[in-house]
Motif scaffolding. Structure first.
Motif, PDB file in Angstrom:
ATOM      1  N   SER A  67       0.809  -1.215   0.000  1.00  0.00           N
ATOM      2  CA  SER A  67       0.000   0.000   0.000  1.00  0.00           C
ATOM      3  C   SER A  67       0.844   1.269   0.000  1.00  0.00           C
ATOM      4  O   SER A  67       0.344   2.336  -0.338  1.00  0.00           O
ATOM      5  CB  SER A  67      -0.940   0.021   1.211  1.00  0.00           C
ATOM      6  N   THR A 110      -8.792  -4.037   3.474  1.00  0.00           N
ATOM      7  CA  THR A 110      -8.563  -2.852   4.310  1.00  0.00           C
ATOM      8  C   THR A 110      -7.733  -1.782   3.609  1.00  0.00           C
ATOM      9  O   THR A 110      -7.704  -0.647   4.064  1.00  0.00           O
ATOM     10  CB  THR A 110      -7.852  -3.250   5.614  1.00  0.00           C
ATOM     11  N   GLU A 112      -6.889   1.046   1.059  1.00  0.00           N
ATOM     12  CA  GLU A 112      -7.600   2.016   0.227  1.00  0.00           C
ATOM     13  C   GLU A 112      -6.818   2.311  -1.058  1.00  0.00           C
ATOM     14  O   GLU A 112      -7.402   2.508  -2.112  1.00  0.00           O
ATOM     15  CB  GLU A 112      -7.835   3.314   1.002  1.00  0.00           C
ATOM     16  N   THR A 113      -5.487   2.375  -0.954  1.00  0.00           N
ATOM     17  CA  THR A 113      -4.626   2.605  -2.108  1.00  0.00           C
ATOM     18  C   THR A 113      -3.547   1.532  -2.138  1.00  0.00           C
ATOM     19  O   THR A 113      -3.255   0.901  -1.123  1.00  0.00           O
ATOM     20  CB  THR A 113      -3.978   3.997  -2.060  1.00  0.00           C
ATOM     21  N   PRO A 147      -6.152   3.707  -6.426  1.00  0.00           N
ATOM     22  CA  PRO A 147      -7.129   3.134  -5.497  1.00  0.00           C
ATOM     23  C   PRO A 147      -7.294   1.640  -5.720  1.00  0.00           C
ATOM     24  O   PRO A 147      -7.105   1.129  -6.827  1.00  0.00           O
ATOM     25  CB  PRO A 147      -8.418   3.900  -5.825  1.00  0.00           C
ATOM     26  N   LYS A 150     -12.775  -2.437  -5.137  1.00  0.00           N
ATOM     27  CA  LYS A 150     -13.521  -3.315  -4.244  1.00  0.00           C
ATOM     28  C   LYS A 150     -14.590  -4.015  -5.072  1.00  0.00           C
ATOM     29  O   LYS A 150     -15.608  -3.433  -5.431  1.00  0.00           O
ATOM     30  CB  LYS A 150     -14.182  -2.526  -3.106  1.00  0.00           C
TER      31      LYS A 150
END
Length: 261
Positions: A67, A110, A112-113, A147, A150
């Motif tokens: 990440s 979990t 995000e990026t 990103p 999801k």
């Protein structure tokens, strides 16, 4: 190396030589200008060293992705949540290096990026859509972040076998007045009986509901006509009508069994 736009990186490591990178790891052997990307002095090996990346999960936690990447001085403390990248072959001596590379690994649900690519260039070069994370030797190190998508699981179609489990009548065009009333009643109390699951079945499937014959002739007059004939009884009326003293039962229970001679 070629840009990895589809899959995020799952690991970053050092390699003493391109052939030292294990299976699943891709060494960064050239810069964006085409020069050799050997980091050279300060790596701790006579032949220099190369950064290598992985998108297949090798040497990374199961299901984890990179990440974030940081290049820090050897005097800077290790950031919380980050780990120092491994070396191939595994180093047995703590080599002194002025710059160290740390990565932050997170599970996909979990994160995000994520980091999707790492490139090297000369210090004066600027790379569009890439973020400069530091310098090492004569090179600038860049990473491409984006990103994390999801993906929600798609609902599985109901098979013909599961559809046959429903006890509802297949013909929906010809319904009796009782059936129409049953459907209307179910729609009015949908929130109460809505226990449908992923198979499309409800807890009320197969439960019969038929209107009493004496009310079928009054369906055309509306629900008010039916309610007008209903006799509302009080609690006292119900207790009086259905009162049962259990006299016979009490008498039978009080009798003594015959004596055994």
């Amino acid at each position: 190396m070629a840009a990895a736009e589809e899959s995020p990186l799952t690991g970053v490591a050092w390699a003493a030589a391109p052939e030292a990178a294990p299976a699943g790891w891709t060494p960064i052997t050239v810069t964006v200008e085409g020069a050799a990307a050997n980091l050279g002095k300060g790596f701790g090996h006579k032949g220099g060293g190369y950064l290598c990346v992985s998108t297949g999960g090798a040497q990374a936690a199961p299901g984890a992705m990179v990440s974030d990447v940081q290049v820090l001085s050897d005097r800077s403390p290790q950031p919380a949540g980050y780990t120092r990248i491994p070396e191939f072959p595994e180093s047995r001596i703590a080599f002194s290096r002025k710059k160290r590379v740390y990565v932050k690994l997170l599970p996909p649900d979990t994160a995000e990026t994520a980091v999707f690519d790492i490139k090297l260039s000369s210090k004066s070069k600027a790379l569009p859509h890439y973020m400069k994370i530091g310098e090492m030797g004569n090179f600038a190190i860049w990473c491409k972040k984006g990103p994390v998508s999801k993906c929600s699981p798609k609902a599985q179609p109901i098979s013909a076998g599961l559809q046959q489990l429903s006890l509802r009548a297949p013909d929906s065009h010809h319904k009796s007045p009782g059936a129409r009333c049953s459907i209307k009643r179910a729609s009015q109390h949908e929130s109460l009986y809505d226990t449908s699951n992923l198979y499309g079945l409800s807890a009320m499937d197969g439960v019969p509901f038929t209107l009493h014959p004496k009310f079928e002739s009054k369906l055309s007059s509306g629900s008010n006509a039916i309610l007008a004939d209903l006799n509302v009884k009080s609690l006292a009326d119900i207790e009086k009508e259905y009162n049962y003293a259990f006299v016979i039962e009490r008498t039978a229970a009080a009798r003594l069994p015959p004596s055994i001679c």
